[in-house]
Write a protein that holds these residues in place. Structure first.
Motif, PDB file in Angstrom:
ATOM      1  N   SER A 209       0.826  -1.209   0.000  1.00  0.00           N
ATOM      2  CA  SER A 209       0.000   0.000   0.000  1.00  0.00           C
ATOM      3  C   SER A 209       0.862   1.262   0.000  1.00  0.00           C
ATOM      4  O   SER A 209       0.338   2.364   0.168  1.00  0.00           O
ATOM      5  N   HIS A 277      -4.691  -2.785  -2.965  1.00  0.00           N
ATOM      6  CA  HIS A 277      -5.206  -1.910  -4.017  1.00  0.00           C
ATOM      7  C   HIS A 277      -6.724  -1.966  -4.130  1.00  0.00           C
ATOM      8  O   HIS A 277      -7.338  -1.108  -4.775  1.00  0.00           O
ATOM      9  N   ARG A 278      -7.337  -2.977  -3.538  1.00  0.00           N
ATOM     10  CA  ARG A 278      -8.788  -3.127  -3.606  1.00  0.00           C
ATOM     11  C   ARG A 278      -9.491  -2.685  -2.323  1.00  0.00           C
ATOM     12  O   ARG A 278     -10.727  -2.733  -2.244  1.00  0.00           O
ATOM     13  N   ILE A 279      -8.743  -2.260  -1.340  1.00  0.00           N
ATOM     14  CA  ILE A 279      -9.329  -1.908  -0.038  1.00  0.00           C
ATOM     15  C   ILE A 279     -10.023  -0.555  -0.116  1.00  0.00           C
ATOM     16  O   ILE A 279      -9.468   0.422  -0.613  1.00  0.00           O
ATOM     17  N   ASP A 280     -11.236  -0.519   0.389  1.00  0.00           N
ATOM     18  CA  ASP A 280     -11.972   0.730   0.537  1.00  0.00           C
ATOM     19  C   ASP A 280     -11.621   1.305   1.911  1.00  0.00           C
ATOM     20  O   ASP A 280     -11.905   0.675   2.932  1.00  0.00           O
ATOM     21  N   PRO A 281     -10.989   2.472   1.976  1.00  0.00           N
ATOM     22  CA  PRO A 281     -10.590   3.041   3.276  1.00  0.00           C
ATOM     23  C   PRO A 281     -11.744   3.176   4.254  1.00  0.00           C
ATOM     24  O   PRO A 281     -11.527   3.145   5.478  1.00  0.00           O
ATOM     25  N   ALA A 282     -12.967   3.313   3.757  1.00  0.00           N
ATOM     26  CA  ALA A 282     -14.120   3.473   4.642  1.00  0.00           C
ATOM     27  C   ALA A 282     -14.664   2.136   5.136  1.00  0.00           C
ATOM     28  O   ALA A 282     -15.527   2.100   6.020  1.00  0.00           O
ATOM     29  N   ASP A 283     -14.165   1.045   4.580  1.00  0.00           N
ATOM     30  CA  ASP A 283     -14.646  -0.292   4.948  1.00  0.00           C
ATOM     31  C   ASP A 283     -13.657  -0.942   5.908  1.00  0.00           C
ATOM     32  O   ASP A 283     -12.512  -1.209   5.530  1.00  0.00           O
ATOM     33  N   ARG A 286     -11.111  -6.120   6.353  1.00  0.00           N
ATOM     34  CA  ARG A 286      -9.866  -6.334   5.613  1.00  0.00           C
ATOM     35  C   ARG A 286      -9.292  -7.701   5.962  1.00  0.00           C
ATOM     36  O   ARG A 286      -9.401  -8.153   7.103  1.00  0.00           O
TER      37      ARG A 286
END
Length: 335
Positions: A209, A277-283, A286
């Motif tokens: 990241s 690269h697929r992680i949503d920071p608001a989610d 993980r």
């Protein structure tokens, strides 16, 4: 040496915290938040000669221990001091004591004394933690066969306002001390994790990241670096999603050392989350990479120095300044 007797209210508070430890252990939690809140809510009645007598509402400063892996033997303890407004407190000197309470005891025994020093965090050094080397001579988790309780007591000068004179303040925090370390300790063989490298992916952003991943940190897997016959520095960190915002600087420091000691040691960054690269920071959902579990880690960042024999030569939980890490690396190179 015994600590001063606590009042009946403080004894009740200790029992509440002990019950909290049992619940945390059964739930396999790694955080001290519940105990910290319990400690803040408990107010002991003042007693003559009791260094822990506090005003109504609890102590003006709280001691928050940030380690996730304390065990019998030597430990690098890190902690913060915060006031009631959650603002950091940074006294010039902090005396630290490790105090052990036998099961059901209202008094504790001072088993270790030391001084803590402040370790600034990047980028500007205004944040950071206090660091102290502490040795625990027995386990204490308030559960099972280790029913005793360990507390860390910090003493320092503190003034609640600029108009008041500073006075000596002593505060404490319960810590869990396991029989053995969860994460690899000095002398242990480094787990041979098969982590991805530049040869196994087409885009480094799928395994890091970092804004601009440094290829030098992904040339070898952890297993390859540990078997290479030369020292290695392995950092577990997530630059884009780090809670303390120190992972990015830590990985950048690793790149500097990788360039400086190219050919003398190997350097590996392990991103703690799968498919960053697929992680949503608001989610908050993980998935951790397998290496995190294989190394027994429940926090980040972690940095390990591995000797040429494949065994852990040094280890650091949370951010470690480049000069301290370089000293540990040079010791492994010159061994």
């Amino acid at each position: 040496m015994q600590e001063s007797p606590v009042s009946s209210a403080a004894t009740s508070c200790s029992r509440t915290m002990q019950h909290g430890w049992r619940r945390l252990a059964r739930a396999a939690k790694s955080t001290l938040l519940l105990l910290m809140l319990t400690a803040l809510a408990c107010t002991a009645a003042p007693a003559d000669g009791d260094p822990f007598s506090q005003p109504p509402g609890g102590p003006p400063v709280s001691l928050v221990v940030s380690n996730s892996d304390l065990a019998v033997g030597d430990n690098r303890v890190s902690f913060g001091l915060v006031d009631r407004d959650y603002m950091p407190v940074r006294p010039d000197t902090v005396a630290l004591r490790a105090v052990y309470y036998e099961p059901g005891a209202a008094t504790g025994q001072v088993r270790y004394r030391t001084e803590a020093e402040f370790l600034p965090w990047p980028p500007d050094g205004r944040r950071g933690v206090f660091i102290a080397n502490v040795s625990f001579d027995q386990a204490g988790t308030a559960t099972g066969d280790t029913m005793g309780i360990w507390e860390l007591h910090a003493t320092f000068d503190y003034a609640q306002s600029s108009s008041e004179a500073a006075e000596s303040l002593t505060i404490g925090s319960v810590v869990s001390v396991a029989p053995t370390h969860r994460a690899p300790f000095i002398g242990d063989a480094a787990p041979l994790s098969d982590t991805p490298t530049v040869t196994t992916v087409t885009d480094l952003r799928t395994i890091s990241s970092s804004p601009e991943p440094d290829p030098a940190l992904y040339k070898l897997s952890v297993a390859q670096a540990a078997r290479a016959g030369k020292p290695a520095v392995i950092t577990f960190a997530t630059p884009a999603f780090c809670v303390t915002a120190t992972c990015g600087p830590q990985v950048s420091d690793l790149s500097v050392l990788a360039e400086r000691y190219e050919g003398q040691a190997n350097f590996v960054h392990v991103e703690v989350y799968r498919d960053p690269h697929r992680i949503d920071p608001a989610d908050p959902t993980r998935e951790l990479v397998p290496a995190v579990d294989e190394w027994g880690l429940v926090s980040e960042p972690w940095t390990f120095v591995v000797g040429s024999d494949g065994r852990i030569a040094d280890r650091f939980e949370q951010y470690v300044p480049p000069q301290l890490l370089e000293t540990a690396l040079l010791a492994a190179i010159n061994r």
